[in-house]
Motif scaffolding. Structure first.
Motif, PDB file in Angstrom:
ATOM      1  N   UNK A   1     -14.033 -21.468  12.598  1.00 54.40           N
ATOM      2  CA  UNK A   1     -14.440 -21.241  14.237  1.00 54.40           C
ATOM      3  C   UNK A   1     -15.059 -22.341  14.700  1.00 54.40           C
ATOM      4  N   UNK A   2     -15.100 -22.474  16.044  1.00 57.33           N
ATOM      5  CA  UNK A   2     -15.552 -23.592  16.989  1.00 57.33           C
ATOM      6  C   UNK A   2     -16.684 -23.764  16.775  1.00 57.33           C
ATOM      7  N   UNK A   3     -17.379 -24.814  16.467  1.00 52.20           N
ATOM      8  CA  UNK A   3     -18.870 -25.052  16.470  1.00 52.20           C
ATOM      9  C   UNK A   3     -19.446 -25.431  17.821  1.00 52.20           C
ATOM     10  N   UNK A   4     -20.495 -24.734  18.388  1.00 42.86           N
ATOM     11  CA  UNK A   4     -21.346 -25.184  19.669  1.00 42.86           C
ATOM     12  C   UNK A   4     -21.821 -26.648  19.490  1.00 42.86           C
ATOM     13  N   UNK A   5     -21.670 -27.399  20.427  1.00 36.65           N
ATOM     14  CA  UNK A   5     -22.018 -29.033  20.340  1.00 36.65           C
ATOM     15  C   UNK A   5     -23.520 -29.027  20.397  1.00 36.65           C
ATOM     16  N   UNK A   6     -23.979 -29.852  19.545  1.00 36.32           N
ATOM     17  CA  UNK A   6     -25.541 -30.127  19.743  1.00 36.32           C
ATOM     18  C   UNK A   6     -25.882 -30.744  21.287  1.00 36.32           C
ATOM     19  N   UNK A   7     -27.136 -30.229  21.572  1.00 38.06           N
ATOM     20  CA  UNK A   7     -27.626 -30.833  22.976  1.00 38.06           C
ATOM     21  C   UNK A   7     -27.269 -32.218  23.124  1.00 38.06           C
ATOM     22  N   UNK A   8     -26.765 -32.813  24.145  1.00 32.72           N
ATOM     23  CA  UNK A   8     -26.652 -34.295  24.326  1.00 32.72           C
ATOM     24  C   UNK A   8     -25.373 -34.738  23.730  1.00 32.72           C
ATOM     25  N   UNK A   9     -24.498 -34.014  23.033  1.00 37.08           N
ATOM     26  CA  UNK A   9     -23.293 -34.461  22.533  1.00 37.08           C
ATOM     27  C   UNK A   9     -22.089 -33.859  23.515  1.00 37.08           C
ATOM     28  N   UNK A  10     -21.274 -34.939  23.763  1.00 41.43           N
ATOM     29  CA  UNK A  10     -20.059 -34.692  24.796  1.00 41.43           C
ATOM     30  C   UNK A  10     -18.925 -33.801  24.060  1.00 41.43           C
ATOM     31  N   UNK A  11     -18.847 -32.503  24.546  1.00 39.95           N
ATOM     32  CA  UNK A  11     -17.816 -31.779  23.826  1.00 39.95           C
ATOM     33  C   UNK A  11     -16.512 -31.511  24.336  1.00 39.95           C
ATOM     34  N   UNK A  12     -16.492 -32.424  25.850  1.00 37.56           N
ATOM     35  CA  UNK A  12     -14.993 -32.431  26.192  1.00 37.56           C
ATOM     36  C   UNK A  12     -13.985 -33.236  25.600  1.00 37.56           C
ATOM     37  N   UNK A  13     -12.787 -32.641  25.135  1.00 39.54           N
ATOM     38  CA  UNK A  13     -11.911 -33.714  24.753  1.00 39.54           C
ATOM     39  C   UNK A  13     -11.354 -35.007  25.598  1.00 39.54           C
ATOM     40  N   UNK A  14     -10.882 -35.773  25.382  1.00 37.31           N
ATOM     41  CA  UNK A  14     -10.189 -37.015  26.309  1.00 37.31           C
ATOM     42  C   UNK A  14      -8.686 -36.699  26.126  1.00 37.31           C
ATOM     43  N   UNK A  15      -7.802 -36.896  27.355  1.00 30.62           N
ATOM     44  CA  UNK A  15      -6.649 -36.928  27.402  1.00 30.62           C
ATOM     45  C   UNK A  15      -5.921 -35.689  27.084  1.00 30.62           C
ATOM     46  N   UNK A  16      -6.689 -34.558  27.116  1.00 37.36           N
ATOM     47  CA  UNK A  16      -5.679 -33.086  26.880  1.00 37.36           C
ATOM     48  C   UNK A  16      -6.018 -32.520  28.035  1.00 37.36           C
ATOM     49  N   UNK A  17      -5.257 -31.307  28.056  1.00 37.11           N
ATOM     50  CA  UNK A  17      -5.572 -30.140  29.039  1.00 37.11           C
ATOM     51  C   UNK A  17      -6.945 -29.728  29.081  1.00 37.11           C
ATOM     52  N   UNK A  18      -7.636 -29.337  30.035  1.00 34.30           N
ATOM     53  CA  UNK A  18      -8.868 -28.697  30.375  1.00 34.30           C
ATOM     54  C   UNK A  18      -9.349 -27.741  29.284  1.00 34.30           C
ATOM     55  N   UNK A  19     -10.499 -28.102  28.459  1.00 32.54           N
ATOM     56  CA  UNK A  19     -10.871 -26.926  27.494  1.00 32.54           C
ATOM     57  C   UNK A  19     -11.973 -26.194  28.149  1.00 32.54           C
ATOM     58  N   UNK A  20     -12.422 -25.024  27.335  1.00 34.61           N
ATOM     59  CA  UNK A  20     -13.233 -23.977  27.724  1.00 34.61           C
ATOM     60  C   UNK A  20     -14.366 -24.108  26.684  1.00 34.61           C
TER      61      UNK A  20
END
Length: 275
Positions: A147-166
C-alpha cells in the motif's frame, strides 16, 4: 534498436506480475535496462509509440478481442538505455513477435487548444523545473504489492518524468508531477479531464512554453478515483471543477479550435507464438 533477449507468454488469468516499470509516456530513465510486465497489447503499443489518451482510446477500439488478454513480456537490453530507446526496442519486439504494422494519419477536426490565461504569465502552481526540486537521473518504481505510504511533511511526493500522479487524503486531492514538458502536461490534462467527464476532445499544446515544468493542482477530497464509476445519465452535471482549478492554479485554459488530429491505424497484428 532491439532487445538482446525477449520472451512473450500469455499470462494466466488472475496472475499478478510486478512490472519493472509502468509502460507510459514518461521520460524518466528506466532502471537496469530490463523490461518485465504483464499488460494487454494496447498498453505495449501505447508505450512503444508514446500515444496520448485520445490516440490510445481510438486505437484500442480497432484491435481484435484477443488483444485484451495480458501477455507477459520479459526482455533485456544491452547497457543502460533511455526510455525512448526502450520504446524503439518495444516497437521492434511488437513487429517481430506480434507482426504489428501501423501507420499514422492526420485529419482536420475539433480540438481543445491549451493556452496561457495571461500571455507570458504562469499560474502559482506551475513553475519551471529548474526553480523546483531537482530530480535524480533514475527512479525506482514503488512496489505495487504494497500500500502507498503517505509522504512525511516537507518530503516531495511527486515523481519525476512520469505522467501526473494523485495523492488523496481526507483534506483534499493533489495532482502533480515534476520535470514534464508542456506537450505531455496537455496529455495529463486530457487524461484526468476525460476521466472526470469534463473533456471529450483531444487537448493540444498551444502555450508556446519550452523547457520542463513542475505542477500541482489541488482538488476537493475524493474527486479523483482510480476506479471511477460508470457515468449515470440521471446524475446532475459535474461542472468544470478540474478545469477551473487548472485555470486558477496553473494559469492554463482550453479554447475550442480546429487542427490536425493524429491517429494510429493498425494495418496488421497477429497473436504471438510463445517461447
Amino acid at each position: 534498436m532491439a532487445f538482446e533477449v525477449a520472451s512473450v507468454k500469455l499470462t494466466k488469468p488472475g496472475t499478478f506480475v510486478q512490472p519493472s516499470f509502468w509502460p507510459n509516456d514518461g521520460d524518466a530513465k528506466p532502471p537496469g535496462g530490463r523490461f518485465r510486465g504483464s499488460f494487454p497489447v494496447a498498453l505495449y503499443i501505447n508505450f512503444a509509440y508514446k500515444l496520448d489518451g485520445f490516440q490510445l482510446k481510438d486505437m484500442s477500439e480497432h484491435l481484435p478481442k484477443w488483444a485484451n488478454d495480458s501477455y507477459l513480456i520479459e526482455a533485456k537490453a544491452d547497457g543502460n538505455p533511455t526510455m525512448d530507446q526502450m520504446r524503439l526496442m518495444m516497437q521492434s519486439l511488437l513487429a517481430d513477435r506480434f507482426k504489428l504494422r501501423v501507420h499514422f494519419e492526420s485529419r482536420e477536426g475539433p480540438v481543445l487548444a491549451l493556452t496561457l490565461v495571461e500571455p507570458g504569465k504562469l499560474g502559482p502552481k506551475l513553475i519551471p523545473h529548474s526553480d523546483g526540486s531537482p530530480c535524480a537521473e533514475t527512479f525506482e518504481m514503488p512496489d505495487p504489492t504494497k500500500p502507498p505510504q503517505l509522504p512525511k511533511p516537507g518530503v516531495e511526493w511527486r515523481q519525476c518524468g512520469t505522467p501526473a500522479g494523485v495523492l488523496g487524503t481526507a483534506d483534499g486531492t493533489s495532482l502533480g508531477v515534476r520535470n514534464r514538458p508542456p506537450g505531455l502536461i496537455a496529455h495529463d490534462i486530457y487524461a484526468y479531464g476525460s476521466m472526470l467527464g469534463e473533456l471529450d476532445q483531444p487537448v493540444v499544446d498551444h502555450t508556446g512554453l519550452t523547457g520542463m515544468f513542475d505542477f500541482m493542482v489541488q482538488l476537493p477530497a475524493g474527486m479523483i478515483s482510480l476506479f471511477p464509476k460508470p457515468p449515470n445519465p440521471d446524475d446532475p452535471p459535474k461542472g468544470t471543477l478540474f478545469l477551473d482549478a487548472v485555470r486558477k492554479q496553473l494559469g492554463l485554459k482550453l479554447e475550442r479550435s480546429r487542427g490536425p488530429i493524429r491517429t494510429m491505424i493498425i494495418d496488421h497484428i497477429e497473436q504471438p507464438s510463445e517461447n
